[in-house]
Write a protein that holds these residues in place. Structure first.
Motif, PDB file in Angstrom:
ATOM      1  N   UNK A 138       1.098  -1.424   0.059  1.00 59.90           N
ATOM      2  CA  UNK A 138       0.047   0.040   0.486  1.00 59.90           C
ATOM      3  C   UNK A 138       1.182   1.482  -0.128  1.00 59.90           C
ATOM      4  N   UNK A 139       1.815   1.139   0.344  1.00 61.43           N
ATOM      5  CA  UNK A 139       2.967   2.603   0.973  1.00 61.43           C
ATOM      6  C   UNK A 139       3.192   2.448  -0.996  1.00 61.43           C
ATOM      7  N   UNK A 140       4.354   3.751  -1.047  1.00 61.88           N
ATOM      8  CA  UNK A 140       4.993   4.077  -1.902  1.00 61.88           C
ATOM      9  C   UNK A 140       6.060   3.664  -2.135  1.00 61.88           C
ATOM     10  N   UNK A 141       6.883   3.154  -2.990  1.00 61.93           N
ATOM     11  CA  UNK A 141       7.775   2.580  -3.502  1.00 61.93           C
ATOM     12  C   UNK A 141       8.956   3.152  -2.425  1.00 61.93           C
ATOM     13  N   UNK A 142       9.426   4.721  -2.645  1.00 60.15           N
ATOM     14  CA  UNK A 142       9.897   5.779  -2.273  1.00 60.15           C
ATOM     15  C   UNK A 142      10.462   5.058  -0.410  1.00 60.15           C
ATOM     16  N   UNK A 143       9.254   4.400  -0.303  1.00 60.14           N
ATOM     17  CA  UNK A 143       8.451   4.228   1.394  1.00 60.14           C
ATOM     18  C   UNK A 143       9.930   3.042   1.871  1.00 60.14           C
ATOM     19  N   UNK A 144      10.042   2.147   0.815  1.00 65.54           N
ATOM     20  CA  UNK A 144      10.961   1.316   0.900  1.00 65.54           C
ATOM     21  C   UNK A 144      11.771   1.515   0.874  1.00 65.54           C
ATOM     22  N   UNK A 145      12.184   2.452   0.154  1.00 67.57           N
ATOM     23  CA  UNK A 145      13.722   2.755  -0.484  1.00 67.57           C
ATOM     24  C   UNK A 145      14.367   3.356   0.902  1.00 67.57           C
ATOM     25  N   UNK A 146      13.569   3.602   2.017  1.00 64.73           N
ATOM     26  CA  UNK A 146      14.046   4.058   3.677  1.00 64.73           C
ATOM     27  C   UNK A 146      14.982   3.670   4.729  1.00 64.73           C
ATOM     28  N   UNK A 147      13.957   1.962   3.962  1.00 60.48           N
ATOM     29  CA  UNK A 147      14.495   1.195   4.716  1.00 60.48           C
ATOM     30  C   UNK A 147      15.862   0.056   4.341  1.00 60.48           C
ATOM     31  N   UNK A 148      16.878   0.378   3.372  1.00 57.39           N
ATOM     32  CA  UNK A 148      17.423   0.102   2.498  1.00 57.39           C
ATOM     33  C   UNK A 148      18.838   0.533   3.340  1.00 57.39           C
ATOM     34  N   UNK A 149      19.349  -0.435   3.231  1.00 53.94           N
ATOM     35  CA  UNK A 149      20.773  -0.296   3.335  1.00 53.94           C
ATOM     36  C   UNK A 149      21.735   1.207   3.200  1.00 53.94           C
ATOM     37  N   UNK A 150      22.792   1.578   3.673  1.00 55.27           N
ATOM     38  CA  UNK A 150      23.340   2.856   3.159  1.00 55.27           C
ATOM     39  C   UNK A 150      23.599   2.740   2.053  1.00 55.27           C
ATOM     40  N   UNK A 151      24.658   1.754   1.646  1.00 54.78           N
ATOM     41  CA  UNK A 151      24.900   1.446   0.089  1.00 54.78           C
ATOM     42  C   UNK A 151      23.975   0.670  -1.587  1.00 54.78           C
ATOM     43  N   UNK A 152      22.134   0.593  -0.077  1.00 57.89           N
ATOM     44  CA  UNK A 152      22.002   0.548  -1.533  1.00 57.89           C
ATOM     45  C   UNK A 152      21.727  -0.245  -2.106  1.00 57.89           C
ATOM     46  N   UNK A 153      22.413  -1.369  -1.700  1.00 53.83           N
ATOM     47  CA  UNK A 153      21.722  -2.727  -1.841  1.00 53.83           C
ATOM     48  C   UNK A 153      21.634  -4.023  -1.375  1.00 53.83           C
ATOM     49  N   UNK A 154      20.845  -3.729   0.188  1.00 55.75           N
ATOM     50  CA  UNK A 154      20.561  -4.867   0.781  1.00 55.75           C
ATOM     51  C   UNK A 154      19.021  -4.135   1.237  1.00 55.75           C
ATOM     52  N   UNK A 155      18.073  -5.119   2.129  1.00 55.39           N
ATOM     53  CA  UNK A 155      16.775  -4.792   2.195  1.00 55.39           C
ATOM     54  C   UNK A 155      16.893  -5.584   3.169  1.00 55.39           C
ATOM     55  N   UNK A 156      15.385  -5.287   4.332  1.00 55.76           N
ATOM     56  CA  UNK A 156      14.944  -6.635   4.660  1.00 55.76           C
ATOM     57  C   UNK A 156      13.292  -6.749   5.274  1.00 55.76           C
ATOM     58  N   UNK A 157      12.637  -7.371   4.753  1.00 56.02           N
ATOM     59  CA  UNK A 157      11.193  -7.317   5.179  1.00 56.02           C
ATOM     60  C   UNK A 157      10.662  -8.667   6.071  1.00 56.02           C
ATOM     61  N   UNK A 158       9.659  -8.456   6.711  1.00 52.31           N
ATOM     62  CA  UNK A 158       9.602  -9.784   7.407  1.00 52.31           C
ATOM     63  C   UNK A 158       8.179 -10.013   6.501  1.00 52.31           C
ATOM     64  N   UNK A 159       8.035 -11.900   7.078  1.00 50.92           N
ATOM     65  CA  UNK A 159       6.388 -12.007   6.964  1.00 50.92           C
ATOM     66  C   UNK A 159       6.605 -13.077   7.913  1.00 50.92           C
ATOM     67  N   UNK A 160       5.091 -12.254   8.981  1.00 51.58           N
ATOM     68  CA  UNK A 160       4.969 -13.237  10.253  1.00 51.58           C
ATOM     69  C   UNK A 160       4.506 -14.333  10.415  1.00 51.58           C
ATOM     70  N   UNK A 161       4.593 -15.370  10.989  1.00 51.94           N
ATOM     71  CA  UNK A 161       3.987 -16.915  11.615  1.00 51.94           C
ATOM     72  C   UNK A 161       3.507 -17.056  12.854  1.00 51.94           C
TER      73      UNK A 161
END
Length: 740
Positions: free
Chosen positions: A114-137
């Motif tokens: 539901x969020x714009x792509x830029x919102x994901x970009x704020x959670x990316x590592x400083x070098x822009x190469x890694x991102x972590x997103x969760x799925x809960x079970x």
């Protein structure tokens, strides 16, 4: 009952077929009505006792600070050229798919779609190469259910990205994802052990079979011990299965895997002790049943004593607070106990049925039988020697140059043992995984592209007792702390506060673990200044770093308790069996020296040979219990032979004869036992690789240095005082006839 009558009863001369049938019927019936042990393995990964700080912190957090989202799976995204707008859009597409079509036991996902792509970009590592997103079970989901959910997630990944992003090597172009976090680690661990079970069983059987054929050159004789072990396992598995089913014991995949190795290694050893003696008796006794009775009379007591030593030694693991140790105690002890019984009941029955044919094509015969065969064939036949040239040379060295042997062995073993203080240890589960395991690769990506402490923040929980408490400034002053979150109040009791502390160092490192007491003291001091009495009772530290600290403390406590208990039990058994305080002392000392040298050589091989930075912290106690218990088996078998001969001949002659008679069988047994533990080194789990390597090295050192050289040399030097306070036989002519 004397040994002669005992051997007659157990040998199965008259009841051989009945014994075999009874064993088979018992195994068949129990296997049908009781569950097998591998169907009752626990999924629980809580290895620490309930009263340690990190476990208490986890329980408080679930009640006071739980968001009920569930257990997280971390999707670790990586793009070596930097994540792009297209990557963000596809990640959003995946989360929309998960929202519309939840996978098995999925409990919650953040609404990233539901969020714009830029919102994901704020959670990316400083070098822009890694991102972590969760799925809960679901917190109560079993490992099988979690794995099913991951399989379904894999299909949705392929659909969202149009190509496979989870399996390609990380150095290739394009987007990659790895499953990590609690769910990823749990499923990877179970998958590793599940695959290890089959691999380990097949590899162990194949190795034992090959070694037996090489050593004894008799295909039938190689199969007999294996059949005995398999029959024993057929009884062990349902017995342990029903105990686990009733909640009396708890076992995991790791304990079942190592139990299999122990059973085949130690079980084959017990079989060889009897088989070797039986072969020797067949060369002097024409009646195969009589020969079997003599073999049992001479070896039965040693086999029983050896098995009981190992059983009681392994049972001491039940004193451990750490569950990984405790889960070994009953399965290992019961397997050795039943194997010892099988070696003295069903194995003699098999040998009684087969007789001399078991040794085909090298059938042992008496001199009279050889004479008749030579007359029948009309040619001279090669007759086996009682001892090889090597055995004679060995017996001569330890009896004629004992001090040289003692000094050389002590220098060698002591030199290897000197490396023990230089060893580094780790308690992290991920350190035991292969480097290319998805959950470990995901963890590595996070570690490499985010600040060190972010991968596993330290959770500080305090009970403020309704006092005005703020810990942010005090914690932030610590030089190894990067950031401290604002306090979160408990949902059930607002007296509780929780802080997430991000360390500036690797939270899994020994350096971070060593800071835990300092953090605790800092928090306690702050609470005391706020007027809270008994501040230590109102502080809890949780998270991975605190768990590693508690693991180190608990395992150190277990070692300090179990090591002296093992030595005390085995020492007492040796004293009862040998009736000699002196012998008990030097047999224990030599085995401990062998153990320390095995640790040292194991560290040299793993660290300097295979570039292993640290071995698993559980290995020293595992190896100690196994090597001391199993090492004494060989000492008991050899020294009991010397003790028996000493009653009828000079001590040096008894040592010479004893070393010669037991040398080949103990060497064979040691090679097989070391080989079975070495099989663990081919598995992908570092904890098993380290354990297998150190234990195999220890067995080889004990088999080829301690038992044939050091122990008999010490016995010769001590002379008749080796038997003190037992009967001190009067000195006789100690000249050794090396031609006998």
């Amino acid at each position: 009952m004397n040994r002669k009558h005992w051997g007659t009863i157990v040998s199965g001369v008259k009841t051989r077929w009945v014994t075999v049938v009874v064993w088979i019927v018992i195994v068949a019936v129990l296997s049908m009505v009781w569950p097998q042990i591998n169907s009752r393995e626990t999924d629980s990964n809580q290895l620490l006792p309930d009263d340690v700080m990190s476990v208490q912190a986890s329980k408080i957090a679930k009640v006071q600070f739980s968001n009920d989202a569930g257990t997280p799976l971390l999707l670790v995204w990586y793009q070596k050229n930097g994540l792009s707008q297209t990557d963000y859009e596809r990640i959003k597409k995946l989360y929309q798919s998960l929202s519309e079509n939840p996978v098995t036991k999925q409990s919650f996902i953040p609404p990233l779609y539901k969020a714009p792509a830029q919102a994901l970009a704020t959670s990316v590592s400083e070098d822009g190469k890694a991102l972590t997103t969760p799925v809960f079970f679901d917190k109560n989901a079993s490992t099988k259910q979690l794995q099913k959910g991951l399989d379904e997630l894999e299909k949705q990944l392929d659909k969202a990205f149009g190509s496979k992003v989870s399996g390609n090597a990380l150095d290739k172009d394009g987007l990659h994802v790895r499953y990590s976090g609690p769910v990823g680690i749990q499923t990877d661990a179970v998958a590793l052990f599940s695959n290890a079970d089959i691999t380990l069983l097949l590899a162990t059987i194949a190795l034992v079979l090959i070694l037996l054929i090489i050593l004894y050159r008799s295909p039938l004789l190689a199969i007999v011990p294996l059949i005995t072990v398999v029959v024993a396992y057929g009884l062990i598995s349902p017995l342990l299965g029903i105990l686990a089913d009733k909640g009396l014991i708890e076992v995991d995949s790791q304990s079942v895997s190592i139990m299999t190795v122990l059973l085949f290694g130690a079980g084959t050893d017990y079989c060889l002790f009897l088989i070797s003696r039986y072969r020797d008796e067949l060369r002097h006794e024409p009646d195969k049943y009589r020969a079997l009775e003599k073999a049992l009379s001479n070896t039965g007591g040693a086999i029983m004593m050896s098995s009981m030593t190992t059983v009681l030694g392994l049972l001491t693991l039940g004193l451990a607070y750490y569950a990984s140790y405790d889960r070994f105690a009953v399965p290992f002890s019961m397997s050795i106990l039943i194997m010892g019984i099988a070696a003295l009941t069903i194995l003699p029955s098999f040998l009684a049925i087969l007789g001399r044919i078991a040794f085909f094509p090298f059938i042992p015969r008496t001199n009279e039988m050889m004479d008749k065969l030579e007359a029948k064939k009309g040619k001279k036949l090669k007759r086996p020697k009682d001892r090889s040239a090597f055995s004679k040379a060995l017996g001569n060295v330890v009896t004629q140059r004992p001090w040289y042997v003692i000094i050389a062995c002590t220098i060698l073993l002591g030199g290897l043992a000197s490396f023990v203080p230089k060893m580094n240890f780790t308690y992290g589960l991920l350190d035991s995984f292969p480097e290319d395991m998805p959950s470990r690769e995901g963890f590595t990506i996070i570690s490499d592209h985010y600040p060190p402490g972010e991968v596993a923040p330290l959770q500080v929980i305090v009970d403020t007792q309704d006092k005005n408490v703020s810990l942010q400034k005090d914690l932030q002053r610590l030089q190894y702390v990067d950031t401290v979150s604002k306090p979160v109040k408990g949902s059930q009791n607002d007296h509780f506060q929780s802080y997430d502390v991000t360390l500036s160092v690797d939270p899994y490192s020994p350096e971070a673990v060593a800071h835990i007491p300092d953090v605790q003291k800092t928090v306690e001091k702050s609470l005391q200044q706020a007027g809270i009495a008994k501040a230590a009772d109102h502080v809890w530290l949780g998270g991975e770093t605190a768990t590693l600290y508690d693991t180190e403390q608990v395992t150190n406590r277990d070692q300090s308790l179990i090591v002296p208990v093992v030595l005390g039990i085995i020492g007492l058994l040796l004293l009862i069996y040998l009736r000699s305080i002196v012998a008990m002392i030097y047999l224990l000392v030599t085995v401990v020296l062998s153990y320390l040298s095995a640790l040292g050589l194991g560290w040299i091989l793993l660290h300097h040979g295979f570039d292993v930075p640290a071995i698993q912290g559980l290995i020293p106690l595992y190896s100690f219990v196994f090597l001391v218990a199993l090492g004494e088996d060989y000492n008991i078998f050899m020294i009991s032979n010397i003790w028996r001969k000493r009653k009828t001949m000079p001590l040096k002659q008894a040592v010479y004869e004893g070393v010669g008679e037991t040398g080949s069988v103990i060497s064979s047994a040691g090679l097989i036992l070391a080989g079975t533990f070495a099989v663990l080194a081919v598995l992908p789990l570092q904890v098993l690789v380290h354990f297998g390597t150190v234990t195999a090295i220890g067995i080889l050192l004990d088999t080829f240095i301690v038992r044939p050289l050091l122990v008999p040399s010490i016995t010769v030097v001590l002379g008749r005082f080796a038997f003190w306070p037992g009967k001190l036989w009067k000195s006789k002519d100690e000249k050794v006839n090396v031609n006998e």
